[in-house]
Enzyme design. Structure first.
Site, PDB file in Angstrom:
ATOM      1  N   ASN A   1     -10.682  -3.179  -6.517  1.00  0.00           N
ATOM      2  CA  ASN A   1      -9.743  -2.099  -7.285  1.00  0.00           C
ATOM      3  C   ASN A   1     -10.551  -1.909  -8.612  1.00  0.00           C
ATOM      4  O   ASN A   1      -9.925  -0.695  -9.255  1.00  0.00           O
ATOM      5  CB  ASN A   1      -8.171  -2.699  -7.482  1.00  0.00           C
ATOM      6  CG  ASN A   1      -7.582  -2.417  -6.090  1.00  0.00           C
ATOM      7  OD1 ASN A   1      -6.573  -3.541  -5.967  1.00  0.00           O
ATOM      8  ND2 ASN A   1      -7.879  -1.636  -5.210  1.00  0.00           N
TER       9      ASN A   1
ATOM     10  N   ASP B   1       0.916  -1.105  -0.222  1.00  0.00           N
ATOM     11  CA  ASP B   1      -0.156  -0.137   0.028  1.00  0.00           C
ATOM     12  C   ASP B   1       0.765   1.278  -0.034  1.00  0.00           C
ATOM     13  O   ASP B   1       1.886   1.329   0.626  1.00  0.00           O
ATOM     14  CB  ASP B   1      -1.052  -0.008   1.183  1.00  0.00           C
ATOM     15  CG  ASP B   1      -1.948   0.912   1.144  1.00  0.00           C
ATOM     16  OD1 ASP B   1      -2.175   1.454  -0.028  1.00  0.00           O
ATOM     17  OD2 ASP B   1      -2.829   1.097   2.284  1.00  0.00           O
TER      18      ASP B   1
HETATM   19  C1  FPP Z   1      -1.846   0.395  -3.225  1.00  0.00           C
HETATM   20  O1  FPP Z   1      -1.389   1.560  -3.175  1.00  0.00           O
HETATM   21  C2  FPP Z   1      -1.321  -0.552  -4.472  1.00  0.00           C
HETATM   22  C3  FPP Z   1      -2.317  -1.040  -5.348  1.00  0.00           C
HETATM   23  C4  FPP Z   1      -3.505  -1.206  -5.386  1.00  0.00           C
HETATM   24  C5  FPP Z   1      -1.410  -2.030  -6.268  1.00  0.00           C
HETATM   25  C6  FPP Z   1      -0.402  -2.631  -6.219  1.00  0.00           C
HETATM   26  C7  FPP Z   1       0.637  -2.844  -7.367  1.00  0.00           C
HETATM   27  C8  FPP Z   1       1.677  -2.740  -7.609  1.00  0.00           C
HETATM   28  C9  FPP Z   1       2.653  -2.593  -6.478  1.00  0.00           C
HETATM   29  C10 FPP Z   1       2.500  -2.629  -8.936  1.00  0.00           C
HETATM   30  C11 FPP Z   1       2.279  -3.982  -9.614  1.00  0.00           C
HETATM   31  C12 FPP Z   1       2.247  -5.159  -9.228  1.00  0.00           C
HETATM   32  C13 FPP Z   1       2.985  -6.171  -9.646  1.00  0.00           C
HETATM   33  C14 FPP Z   1       3.121  -7.708  -9.109  1.00  0.00           C
HETATM   34  C15 FPP Z   1       3.800  -6.008 -10.771  1.00  0.00           C
HETATM   35  P1  FPP Z   1      -2.444   2.705  -3.579  1.00  0.00           P
HETATM   36  O2  FPP Z   1      -2.818   2.987  -4.906  1.00  0.00           O
HETATM   37  O3  FPP Z   1      -4.005   2.274  -2.785  1.00  0.00           O
HETATM   38  O4  FPP Z   1      -1.534   3.871  -2.839  1.00  0.00           O
HETATM   39  P2  FPP Z   1      -2.462   4.978  -1.915  1.00  0.00           P
HETATM   40  O5  FPP Z   1      -3.286   4.274  -0.929  1.00  0.00           O
HETATM   41  O6  FPP Z   1      -1.175   5.706  -1.473  1.00  0.00           O
HETATM   42  O7  FPP Z   1      -3.208   5.798  -2.809  1.00  0.00           O
END
Ligand code: FPP
Length: 246
Positions: free
Chosen positions: A72, A24
């Site tokens: 998501n 996250d």
């Molecule tokens: C949460 O951060 C992260 C995600 C919803 C996506 C996770 C994806 C990756 C790490 C990249 C792709 C993965 C792979 C396996 C190649 P957020 O966007 O909710 O962050 P925030 O809470 O700060 O807005």
């Protein structure tokens, strides 16, 4: 007792067999730098590579990463498309890195909702890494734990209705075989980055006795050192599984 009589190297408490991570903070990482959210996700994908390598070096046998949840899809369409693009890229370009790490890849989640080329990439990546045995790397894509539990329940109910299963035979072992994680041991340690302290529909059944470690580091900044610190915290915990401990 003087310290001289203590064993020189007391048996350390065992490390986790399975580490699960809620990655996250990509969006906040990007926002803090005035960058678009996709830049955070890109750096998040770099962190995935780093952490998988680090986990292999630390001798962790199983690691599970939450990459895309069933919830998501409600994000803006361009962000969903960026995330799918990154997952596609990862599945295609990471095979050599996974091979070098001795990593066996498994994707956990509902494939029905995914584009057909991603489903094919997943099958290829799983087949091509099947023979690797140093570390199991599970990536959760289009995964939601309530959905998983409901599907397992429906499947068992259908077997009972068809007269194929005696309802009294349903126990934890039988139930687990219906989950998307069938065959994967339960996580010992669940880490969530970015300071949030929630489970967010991740491995609800499987984390019944996991130790939870919440760290402030945003996912794109997370690395092997952070993983080691979380494991050190895990080793300090006393796991009691509902008992009274030793
Ligand atoms: C949460 O951060 C992260 C995600 C919803 C996506 C996770 C994806 C990756 C790490 C990249 C792709 C993965 C792979 C396996 C190649 P957020 O966007 O909710 O962050 P925030 O809470 O700060 O807005």
């Amino acid at each position: 007792m003087s310290t001289a009589s203590l064993p020189a190297n007391p048996d350390p408490s065992p490390g986790p067999n399975h580490v699960a991570i809620i990655m996250d903070g990509n969006g906040r990482w990007a926002k803090a730098r005035g960058l678009p959210r996709v830049a955070g996700h890109r750096r998040g994908a770099d962190a995935v590579r780093r952490v998988v390598r680090g986990a292999g070096e630390l001798g962790i046998p199983v690691i599970t990463l939450f990459a895309f949840s069933t919830e998501n899809w409600t994000r803006p369409a361009d962000e969903v498309s960026d995330l799918m693009g990154l997952l596609r890229h990862y599945l295609r370009s990471e095979l050599e890195e996974l091979r070098k790490n001795g990593a066996r890849l498994r994707v956990i989640g509902n494939r029905d909702g995914l584009a057909s080329d991603i489903v094919a990439d997943i099958a290829d990546a799983e087949n091509m890494t099947r023979g690797n045995s140093r570390i199991d790397v599970n990536i959760c894509i289009n995964y939601g734990s309530r959905d998983e539990i409901l599907r397992a329940t429906r499947s068992l109910a259908r077997q009972v209705a068809a007269g194929e299963l005696d309802v009294d035979r349903i126990d934890a072992n039988l139930f687990e075989r219906e989950l998307l994680t069938a065959g994967v041991p339960d996580p010992d340690l669940l880490i969530r980055t970015s300071g949030e302290q929630r489970i967010s529909n991740f491995l609800l059944w499987q984390c019944a006795y996991s130790e939870l470690v919440f760290v402030d580091t945003l996912w794109p900044d997370f690395g092997k050192d952070d993983l080691e610190r979380a494991i050190a915290e895990f080793r300090r915990r006393e796991r009691r599984y509902g008992g009274v401990g030793g």
